[in-house]
Scaffold this motif. Structure first.
Motif, PDB file in Angstrom:
ATOM      1  N   LEU A  93       1.047  -1.264  -0.070  1.00  0.00           N
ATOM      2  CA  LEU A  93       0.087  -0.137  -0.169  1.00  0.00           C
ATOM      3  C   LEU A  93       0.776   1.057  -0.008  1.00  0.00           C
ATOM      4  N   PRO A 105      -0.643   8.263   4.168  1.00  0.00           N
ATOM      5  CA  PRO A 105      -0.781   6.566   4.016  1.00  0.00           C
ATOM      6  C   PRO A 105      -2.272   6.459   4.314  1.00  0.00           C
ATOM      7  N   GLU A 106      -3.273   7.110   5.079  1.00  0.00           N
ATOM      8  CA  GLU A 106      -4.425   7.131   5.406  1.00  0.00           C
ATOM      9  C   GLU A 106      -5.494   7.118   4.231  1.00  0.00           C
ATOM     10  N   THR A 108      -4.490   6.140   1.033  1.00  0.00           N
ATOM     11  CA  THR A 108      -4.304   4.909   0.473  1.00  0.00           C
ATOM     12  C   THR A 108      -4.788   3.761   1.086  1.00  0.00           C
ATOM     13  N   ALA A 109      -4.776   3.943   2.401  1.00  0.00           N
ATOM     14  CA  ALA A 109      -5.538   2.878   3.241  1.00  0.00           C
ATOM     15  C   ALA A 109      -7.089   2.547   2.795  1.00  0.00           C
ATOM     16  N   ARG A 110      -7.802   3.832   2.226  1.00  0.00           N
ATOM     17  CA  ARG A 110      -9.207   3.428   1.824  1.00  0.00           C
ATOM     18  C   ARG A 110      -9.094   2.163   0.722  1.00  0.00           C
ATOM     19  N   ALA A 112      -7.463  -0.301   1.001  1.00  0.00           N
ATOM     20  CA  ALA A 112      -7.157  -1.830   1.608  1.00  0.00           C
ATOM     21  C   ALA A 112      -8.205  -2.824   1.431  1.00  0.00           C
ATOM     22  N   HIS A 113      -9.627  -2.263   1.585  1.00  0.00           N
ATOM     23  CA  HIS A 113     -10.749  -3.256   1.421  1.00  0.00           C
ATOM     24  C   HIS A 113     -10.434  -4.349   0.143  1.00  0.00           C
TER      25      HIS A 113
END
Length: 138
Positions: A93, A105-106, A108-110, A112-113
């Motif tokens: 990620l 990073p938050e 891109t974390a979206r 992650a699902h």
């Protein structure tokens, strides 16, 4: 985009939502840019044909979607698909975030699902491998 930003094999954009940004070009993009007549550094790479300023994708994008039989696809959906393909290839990620130009990073974390199926499949493969090593039927 102006020609001064084109520094093959990358674009060096001086400003974006998150500040200066480097975009790494794939071979297809390099081929397209290399095939264009290079103008002065301050000229637009893709100027509008009948007026001053950049191309407005509005009508062109509608025709492209129609021809591709994808009437509801938005330009932002292409970024989402890019991230999905990267996740499916196991790209971290943090790397995907750099490729998308995310400052945090938050953001891109979206995405992650999108990895849920890959994580589930990986867990199954690991468990099967461990069960096999222990002589347990999977």
């Amino acid at each position: 985009m102006r020609w001064r930003y084109v520094q093959i094999p990358r674009l060096a954009l001086p400003d974006s939502k998150t500040g200066p940004k480097t975009i790494y070009l794939n071979p297809q993009a390099i081929e397209i840019l290399s095939g264009l007549d290079r103008r002065a550094d301050d000229q637009l790479v893709f100027p509008a044909l009948h007026r001053e300023g950049p191309i407005n994708l509005g009508e062109h994008w509608i025709r492209i979607r129609r021809k591709a039989a994808l009437p509801d696809v938005r330009l932002h959906d292409l970024r989402h698909s890019f991230a999905s393909a990267a996740i499916a290839k196991g790209i971290p990620l943090a790397t995907i975030g750099k490729l998308l130009g995310h400052a945090l990073p938050e953001t891109t974390a979206r995405y992650a699902h999108l990895a849920d199926d890959i994580i589930s499949e990986s867990a199954d493969r690991i468990c099967s491998s461990l069960a096999g090593a222990l002589g347990i039927a999977a």
